[in-house]
Design a protein around this motif. Sequence first.
Motif, PDB file in Angstrom:
ATOM      1  N   ALA A 137      -7.309   5.678  -1.793  1.00 39.82           N
ATOM      2  CA  ALA A 137      -6.272   5.307  -3.135  1.00 39.82           C
ATOM      3  C   ALA A 137      -7.211   5.074  -4.264  1.00 39.82           C
ATOM      4  N   SER A 159       1.818   6.620  -6.805  1.00 40.52           N
ATOM      5  CA  SER A 159       0.436   7.141  -7.406  1.00 40.52           C
ATOM      6  C   SER A 159       0.334   8.573  -7.752  1.00 40.52           C
ATOM      7  N   PRO A 160      -0.169   9.121  -8.725  1.00 41.52           N
ATOM      8  CA  PRO A 160      -0.128  10.549  -9.206  1.00 41.52           C
ATOM      9  C   PRO A 160      -0.893  11.293  -7.893  1.00 41.52           C
ATOM     10  N   LYS A 209       0.751  -0.991  -0.085  1.00 43.57           N
ATOM     11  CA  LYS A 209      -0.023  -0.042  -0.126  1.00 43.57           C
ATOM     12  C   LYS A 209       0.699   1.381  -0.091  1.00 43.57           C
ATOM     13  N   ASP A 253       0.977   4.020  -2.853  1.00 43.14           N
ATOM     14  CA  ASP A 253       0.693   5.230  -2.773  1.00 43.14           C
ATOM     15  C   ASP A 253       1.731   6.282  -2.943  1.00 43.14           C
ATOM     16  N   LEU A 260      -1.748  11.984   0.797  1.00 41.74           N
ATOM     17  CA  LEU A 260      -2.898  11.737  -0.411  1.00 41.74           C
ATOM     18  C   LEU A 260      -3.196  13.033  -0.718  1.00 41.74           C
ATOM     19  N   SER A 299      -7.614   3.761   3.699  1.00 41.75           N
ATOM     20  CA  SER A 299      -6.498   4.401   2.979  1.00 41.75           C
ATOM     21  C   SER A 299      -6.662   3.744   1.611  1.00 41.75           C
ATOM     22  N   SER A 300      -6.875   2.616   1.572  1.00 40.40           N
ATOM     23  CA  SER A 300      -7.121   1.868   0.271  1.00 40.40           C
ATOM     24  C   SER A 300      -8.313   2.321  -0.482  1.00 40.40           C
ATOM     25  N   ARG A 320      -8.036   7.329  -7.325  1.00 41.12           N
ATOM     26  CA  ARG A 320      -6.982   7.669  -8.265  1.00 41.12           C
ATOM     27  C   ARG A 320      -6.884   6.217  -9.318  1.00 41.12           C
TER      28      ARG A 320
END
Lengths: 165, 418
Positions: free
Chosen positions: B358, A164-165, A157, A161, B330, B354-355, B361
Motif C-alpha cells: 500500500a 486508495s486508487p 488497512k 486499501d 491491489l 500488504s501495508s 501508492r
Amino acid sequence: MNKYNPPRMNPSSLRSRFATRFLRSLSKINAKKPTASSSSPTEIFRRYRRIKVAADKSMAYSVRSRRTWSRAMLWKLRTRPCCRRSVKTSTIVRKTRHEKQNKNTTTTTGEDGVVFGVEADELRELVPGGEAMDLYNLLDETAHYIKCLTTQVQVMKKIADFYSP
Amino acid sequence: MNRALPEMLPCSDMTVLQRQRARLKWQAEQFQQQSYFCELSGVFTSQNVHVQGFQQGGLVSGCGGGDSVLSNMEMTRQLKPDPGLEAAWPELGKVDMGFGSCGYGNGPSFDMNHAISRTSSCPPAVAAAAVEVKGNAEKMGSAVGRESFKKRKVEKLQNSKVVAEDESKRIKASEEEEEESKITGPNTNKITNHKKENSGDTSKDNSKVSEVQKPDYIHVRARRGQATDSHSLAERVRREKISERMKYLQDLVPGCNKITGKAGMLDEIINYVQSLQRQVEFLSMKLATVNPRLDFNIDNLYAKEEFPSCTTNFPTVGMAPEMANHSPYLQFNPIQQVVSGCGVEMGMGMGMNSSDMALRRTISAPVSIPDASFLNTTCFTGPQQQIQPSAPWEVELQNLYNVAFTDTIEESDLKMEM
C-alpha cells in the motif's frame, strides 16, 4: 492457491463493531472537510489526528468498559486538552499521583516484580491504564489490547486499501 | 462354572460386580506401580491358610445351601482378578484378591462381596443365615485383616508419595493442558501434589482437576520437598499464573516461539505493541490523505468481508499464498513485486506485506522503513538474508517521499531509532 473463502462476519464481533463505528466517524470527519484545503499538509495533519482519535475512540467504545485499558483510554480521550474540560484537571493530577504510588508498590512486591521491573514499566506506559496494575493483570490487559490492536489494524488497512486508487 | 456365574446372578448385582471389578482393576494399577506387593505376598502366604479356612468355615456354618454360596464366593473371587492382577499374583490364587480388597482399606467391600453374593443367589432363608455369617465374617475379617492392614498402611504411606507424585504429575499435566485452554478465565485451582492420601482419595482428586473456578480462595497443596509457607505458596501460585499468561501472549505475538525467558518475551511483546500502535498511526495518516470517492457506509463492510485478513498469516511459508491473495485487489506496480519477494524472504508477519504494498501508492512511505529495520532486528532467523532485501526498498521508497510529511515522519523515525 488464489482460492479463499470469505468468512461471514459475525455482526456482534469486535471487528464488526469497531468497523461500523470507525466508518461512521470517518464519514463525519470527511463530511466536515472543505475540499479546497484538503491538500495542505497542516490540514491533512489535522485530519490525521482526528482520524487517529476516532480510531482509538471507536476501539474503546467497542470494548465498552469491560477492560481496564478501554476504560482508561476512554477517560483519556474525554479529558484531552482540546476538549476544553477544565473541571477534570484536578482529577487528572490526583490520579497520576495515586497511580505513581501504586506503581511503587507493585514493582517491589514479590520476586517476580523485581525480575520484570524495567520491562513491566515500559509495558505499563504502552498499555493505557496499565500504571496501576500488578503484573498478572497487566499481562492480561496486554493480551486483550494486542488482540484489539490487531483487529483495528486489519480493519483500517482494509478501509485504506479499499479507498486508495 | 466360571462363566456360569454371571448368568446366575440377577442384573443389578452384575453391575455391582462390574464396579468391584473396575475398582480392583484400578487397585491393580496401583499395585503395579508399587514395589511393596512383594512384601504383601509374603503377608498373604502366611495368612492364606487362615483366609481360606475362614471362608470355607464361614460358608459351611452359615448356609444350608452352602454349595451354591461357596461356589458363588469362589466365582466372585475368580472373576474379580483382572489380567493385570493375575500376571502379578500368579501363585497367590484368586482368594487373595478378595482379601486384598479387604485389606486395602476397603473393608466394606469385603463385606459387600459376601453380602452381595449371598443376597443375590441365596433364598431368603439362607439370607438370614448369611447375615449371621456376615457378622462372623466381619469379626474374622477385621481380626485377620487388621494386622496386615496396618502393615500395608505403613508401607502405603511410605510409597503413597511415589504413587501420588506420579499421579499428580499426570494430573498436573492434564491440568496444565486444561488451563492453557482456559486462558481468559479467572483464577483456576491449583492442585499440585498430595502429601499423603488414601487410595480412595485419588479418585476424588481426579475430579478435583476438572473443578474449575473458585473465586473465593485457591486450593494449593505443597509439593514434595518444597516449602509449605503460606507466602511461598502464594508466590508459587502467582508465578504459575504469570507464566500461564506469558504462554498465552507467546501465542498471540508472532515470532515468539524461539524466545525462551521472560525478559526476552516481554521485550518482544513491548516491541509488538509499539509496532501495532505505529501501524495504527500510519494507517490513520493514510486515511487522512485518501480522498473519499465513495460514501463511508456499511457497503464497505460487505466489500471487506471478501478480503481475507492479511495480518494473521505469519509463518514464512505462508507468505507465498498471501502474495497471491493480495493481487486481486491491489494494483501492482513492478515495485510491489520486489516487495513481495522481500516479504517472502523476510517472513515478516504483522501485515507488513500488504501495508508495504500500500505504501507504493501513498506519500508517507518512509514510515515503513524504520518498521522494516525494526522487524529486521527482532523477528528473524537469518539476518543476512533479510537485510539485503531492504536495500531495494529504500531506493523505491525514497522515490515516493513527499516533503509534506517530513515533520511527522521524522518524529516517528526518531522514536523508532531509539
